[in-house]
Scaffold this motif. Structure first.
Motif, short mmCIF file in Angstrom:
data_model
loop_
_atom_site.label_atom_id
_atom_site.label_comp_id
_atom_site.label_asym_id
_atom_site.label_seq_id
_atom_site.Cartn_x
_atom_site.Cartn_y
_atom_site.Cartn_z
N ASP A 96 0.83 -1.21 0.00
CA ASP A 96 0.00 0.00 0.00
C ASP A 96 0.87 1.26 0.00
O ASP A 96 0.59 2.22 -0.72
CB ASP A 96 -0.94 0.02 1.21
CG ASP A 96 -1.99 -1.07 1.18
OD1 ASP A 96 -2.19 -1.69 0.10
OD2 ASP A 96 -2.60 -1.32 2.24
N PHE A 97 1.93 1.23 0.81
CA PHE A 97 2.84 2.39 0.88
C PHE A 97 3.57 2.57 -0.45
O PHE A 97 3.73 3.69 -0.93
CB PHE A 97 3.83 2.20 2.03
CG PHE A 97 4.74 3.37 2.22
CD1 PHE A 97 4.25 4.60 2.64
CD2 PHE A 97 6.10 3.26 1.99
CE1 PHE A 97 5.09 5.69 2.82
CE2 PHE A 97 6.94 4.33 2.17
CZ PHE A 97 6.43 5.56 2.59
N HIS A 99 2.48 1.84 -3.32
CA HIS A 99 1.50 2.41 -4.25
C HIS A 99 1.44 3.94 -4.09
O HIS A 99 1.33 4.66 -5.07
CB HIS A 99 0.12 1.79 -4.00
CG HIS A 99 -0.94 2.30 -4.91
ND1 HIS A 99 -1.01 1.95 -6.25
CD2 HIS A 99 -1.96 3.15 -4.69
CE1 HIS A 99 -2.04 2.57 -6.80
NE2 HIS A 99 -2.63 3.29 -5.89
N LEU A 100 1.53 4.41 -2.85
CA LEU A 100 1.50 5.86 -2.58
C LEU A 100 2.83 6.54 -2.89
O LEU A 100 2.87 7.60 -3.49
CB LEU A 100 1.14 6.13 -1.11
CG LEU A 100 -0.26 5.80 -0.67
CD1 LEU A 100 -0.38 5.96 0.85
CD2 LEU A 100 -1.26 6.70 -1.37
N SER A 132 -0.34 3.90 9.20
CA SER A 132 -1.07 2.73 8.69
C SER A 132 -0.74 1.48 9.50
O SER A 132 -1.62 0.66 9.78
CB SER A 132 -0.74 2.50 7.22
OG SER A 132 -1.29 3.50 6.42
#
Length: 141
Positions: A96-97, A99-100, A132
């Motif tokens: 997820d990180f 992706h950011l 997160s």
């Protein structure tokens, strides 16, 4: 410029303090900055509660024992050198990180963000990852 506005607590666990003392002088200041980031971020997230600082696999580890809101964060030094902020490899935290943040960081698979030994960790950019991790289990509730 890195935005840390609190002071990390004194070491309550002598084994954790010894682990930090054992890190090389090259990476110890950066790992202490990451420690500070964990405590600062937790203070900004009241749902996280108390942070327990302990050792897991010989590395400083940060847990949320009262609320169980988070996934474990660890700090350490990879075999290849440098230093790293680790998350549990069976979570989506690093993916997820990534992706950011994209290519702004170096990654060790789905388990860590890694840095060169003398690299200053960009704390403001890492804050979303730490937040997160500290609230990971709240997403599934």
């Amino acid at each position: 410029m890195n935005d840390t506005n609190q002071h990390a607590p004194d070491f309550a666990n002598s084994a954790v303090e010894s682990a930090f003392a054992a890190f090389s002088a090259i990476v110890r200041p950066q790992l202490l900055q990451l420690r500070q980031l964990v405590f600062d971020t937790a203070l900004q997230l009241p749902q996280v509660g108390r942070i327990d600082e302990t050792l897991k696999w010989g590395q400083p580890a940060y847990l949320t024992p009262d609320t169980r809101s988070g996934s474990t964060i660890r700090l350490g030094t990879p075999k290849e050198g440098g230093f790293a902020l680790y998350t549990h490899c069976q979570t989506t935290l690093i993916a997820d990180f990534r992706h950011l943040a994209g290519d702004a960081f170096r990654y060790d698979g789905n388990r860590a963000v890694v840095f060169e030994g003398n690299e200053e960790p960009p704390l403001d950019l890492l804050r979303p990852l730490v937040a997160s991790a500290l609230t990971y289990h709240l997403k599934s509730r």
